[in-house]
Design a protein around this motif. Structure first.
Motif, PDB file in Angstrom:
ATOM      1  N   VAL A   1      43.728 -41.048 -57.374  1.00 58.00           N
ATOM      2  CA  VAL A   1      43.767 -39.856 -56.531  1.00 58.00           C
ATOM      3  C   VAL A   1      45.075 -39.710 -55.771  1.00 58.00           C
ATOM      4  N   LYS A   2      45.972 -40.670 -55.914  1.00 56.53           N
ATOM      5  CA  LYS A   2      47.241 -40.600 -55.182  1.00 56.53           C
ATOM      6  C   LYS A   2      47.976 -39.306 -55.504  1.00 56.53           C
ATOM      7  N   GLY A   3      48.487 -38.705 -54.471  1.00 57.07           N
ATOM      8  CA  GLY A   3      49.235 -37.469 -54.646  1.00 57.07           C
ATOM      9  C   GLY A   3      48.394 -36.217 -54.475  1.00 57.07           C
ATOM     10  N   ARG A   4      47.073 -36.356 -54.594  1.00 55.38           N
ATOM     11  CA  ARG A   4      46.195 -35.192 -54.439  1.00 55.38           C
ATOM     12  C   ARG A   4      45.255 -35.322 -53.235  1.00 55.38           C
ATOM     13  N   PHE A   5      44.975 -36.538 -52.821  1.00 54.06           N
ATOM     14  CA  PHE A   5      44.072 -36.774 -51.693  1.00 54.06           C
ATOM     15  C   PHE A   5      44.894 -37.226 -50.493  1.00 54.06           C
ATOM     16  N   THR A   6      44.556 -36.716 -49.339  1.00 59.61           N
ATOM     17  CA  THR A   6      45.194 -37.137 -48.108  1.00 59.61           C
ATOM     18  C   THR A   6      44.127 -37.405 -47.061  1.00 59.61           C
ATOM     19  N   ILE A   7      44.126 -38.604 -46.533  1.00 55.95           N
ATOM     20  CA  ILE A   7      43.180 -38.952 -45.475  1.00 55.95           C
ATOM     21  C   ILE A   7      43.934 -38.897 -44.143  1.00 55.95           C
ATOM     22  N   SER A   8      43.272 -38.366 -43.142  1.00 58.08           N
ATOM     23  CA  SER A   8      43.876 -38.263 -41.818  1.00 58.08           C
ATOM     24  C   SER A   8      42.771 -38.347 -40.778  1.00 58.08           C
ATOM     25  N   ARG A   9      43.178 -38.392 -39.525  1.00 60.32           N
ATOM     26  CA  ARG A   9      42.168 -38.451 -38.472  1.00 60.32           C
ATOM     27  C   ARG A   9      42.633 -37.706 -37.238  1.00 60.32           C
ATOM     28  N   ASP A  10      41.655 -37.263 -36.475  1.00 58.86           N
ATOM     29  CA  ASP A  10      41.882 -36.638 -35.173  1.00 58.86           C
ATOM     30  C   ASP A  10      41.157 -37.509 -34.162  1.00 58.86           C
ATOM     31  N   SER A  11      41.911 -38.299 -33.433  1.00 54.85           N
ATOM     32  CA  SER A  11      41.283 -39.243 -32.506  1.00 54.85           C
ATOM     33  C   SER A  11      40.551 -38.532 -31.383  1.00 54.85           C
ATOM     34  N   ALA A  12      41.050 -37.383 -30.973  1.00 60.50           N
ATOM     35  CA  ALA A  12      40.395 -36.632 -29.898  1.00 60.50           C
ATOM     36  C   ALA A  12      39.002 -36.172 -30.329  1.00 60.50           C
ATOM     37  N   LYS A  13      38.865 -35.839 -31.599  1.00 63.67           N
ATOM     38  CA  LYS A  13      37.574 -35.390 -32.129  1.00 63.67           C
ATOM     39  C   LYS A  13      36.797 -36.541 -32.770  1.00 63.67           C
ATOM     40  N   ASN A  14      37.435 -37.707 -32.854  1.00 61.47           N
ATOM     41  CA  ASN A  14      36.833 -38.861 -33.512  1.00 61.47           C
ATOM     42  C   ASN A  14      36.332 -38.507 -34.915  1.00 61.47           C
ATOM     43  N   THR A  15      37.185 -37.820 -35.618  1.00 65.09           N
ATOM     44  CA  THR A  15      36.825 -37.295 -36.930  1.00 65.09           C
ATOM     45  C   THR A  15      37.914 -37.672 -37.940  1.00 65.09           C
ATOM     46  N   VAL A  16      37.464 -38.034 -39.124  1.00 67.12           N
ATOM     47  CA  VAL A  16      38.363 -38.363 -40.231  1.00 67.12           C
ATOM     48  C   VAL A  16      38.229 -37.279 -41.288  1.00 67.12           C
ATOM     49  N   TYR A  17      39.349 -36.897 -41.855  1.00 69.02           N
ATOM     50  CA  TYR A  17      39.372 -35.824 -42.849  1.00 69.02           C
ATOM     51  C   TYR A  17      39.845 -36.351 -44.195  1.00 69.02           C
ATOM     52  N   LEU A  18      39.411 -35.668 -45.232  1.00 70.58           N
ATOM     53  CA  LEU A  18      39.929 -35.938 -46.571  1.00 70.58           C
ATOM     54  C   LEU A  18      40.315 -34.600 -47.182  1.00 70.58           C
ATOM     55  N   GLN A  19      41.609 -34.380 -47.299  1.00 67.76           N
ATOM     56  CA  GLN A  19      42.126 -33.168 -47.922  1.00 67.76           C
ATOM     57  C   GLN A  19      42.286 -33.431 -49.410  1.00 67.76           C
ATOM     58  N   ILE A  20      41.706 -32.576 -50.224  1.00 65.33           N
ATOM     59  CA  ILE A  20      41.789 -32.733 -51.677  1.00 65.33           C
ATOM     60  C   ILE A  20      42.434 -31.473 -52.244  1.00 65.33           C
ATOM     61  N   THR A  21      43.469 -31.661 -53.017  1.00 61.70           N
ATOM     62  CA  THR A  21      44.139 -30.533 -53.634  1.00 61.70           C
ATOM     63  C   THR A  21      44.062 -30.640 -55.158  1.00 61.70           C
ATOM     64  N   ASN A  22      44.350 -29.516 -55.813  1.00 61.51           N
ATOM     65  CA  ASN A  22      44.356 -29.467 -57.277  1.00 61.51           C
ATOM     66  C   ASN A  22      43.095 -30.127 -57.867  1.00 61.51           C
ATOM     67  N   LEU A  23      41.959 -29.665 -57.382  1.00 59.28           N
ATOM     68  CA  LEU A  23      40.692 -30.243 -57.821  1.00 59.28           C
ATOM     69  C   LEU A  23      40.490 -30.079 -59.321  1.00 59.28           C
ATOM     70  N   ASN A  24      39.865 -31.087 -59.921  1.00 58.09           N
ATOM     71  CA  ASN A  24      39.522 -31.009 -61.333  1.00 58.09           C
ATOM     72  C   ASN A  24      38.087 -31.511 -61.537  1.00 58.09           C
ATOM     73  N   ALA A  25      37.597 -31.387 -62.746  1.00 60.56           N
ATOM     74  CA  ALA A  25      36.201 -31.706 -63.029  1.00 60.56           C
ATOM     75  C   ALA A  25      35.865 -33.156 -62.683  1.00 60.56           C
ATOM     76  N   ASP A  26      36.844 -34.042 -62.809  1.00 57.41           N
ATOM     77  CA  ASP A  26      36.599 -35.459 -62.510  1.00 57.41           C
ATOM     78  C   ASP A  26      36.354 -35.712 -61.029  1.00 57.41           C
ATOM     79  N   ASP A  27      36.647 -34.722 -60.191  1.00 57.03           N
ATOM     80  CA  ASP A  27      36.414 -34.874 -58.754  1.00 57.03           C
ATOM     81  C   ASP A  27      34.985 -34.516 -58.374  1.00 57.03           C
TER      82      ASP A  27
END
Length: 116
Positions: free
Chosen positions: A62-88
């Motif tokens: 998933v390298k290059g298409r997935f990005t994990i990040s966090r917002d400490s103020a919201k205590n929330t972790v995100y996963l941004q996924i781009t260029n989705l394909n059927a394998d996702d």
């Protein structure tokens, strides 16, 4: 500790999606949080992780298409996924491991379906 995953849905191939994992009961500075996914008939796989100190790592697939990040103020972790394909297409789960304990916690999954 509770984890609430959200943001899944039906997306066309090539599209993008952002998943959220709201964590309660432990600050992100004291937890390593990961996203995993499980497709029908397949084993669950770890796709991305963000450590308590902020470092990240990703599965090679998933390298290059997935990005994990966090917002400490919201205590929330995100996963941004781009260029989705059927394998996702899979159920995506978030998981937290205490940085200083052996505790592990799981949230419920959120379904991502990619249409071609």
């Amino acid at each position: 500790v509770q984890l609430q995953a959200s943001g899944g849905g039906l997306v066309q191939a090539g599209g993008s999606l952002r998943l959220s994992c709201a964590v309660s009961g432990i600050p992100l500075s004291r937890a390593h949080v990961a996203w995993h996914r499980q497709a029908p008939g397949k084993a669950r796989e770890l796709v991305a992780r963000i450590f308590s100190g902020g470092d990240t790592n990703y599965a090679e697939t998933v390298k290059g298409r997935f990005t994990i990040s966090r917002d400490s103020a919201k205590n929330t972790v995100y996963l941004q996924i781009t260029n989705l394909n059927a394998d996702d297409t899979a159920t995506y789960f978030c998981n937290a491991n205490g940085a200083y304990t052996l505790s592990t916690y799981w949230g419920q999954g959120t379904q991502v379906t990619v249409s071609s």
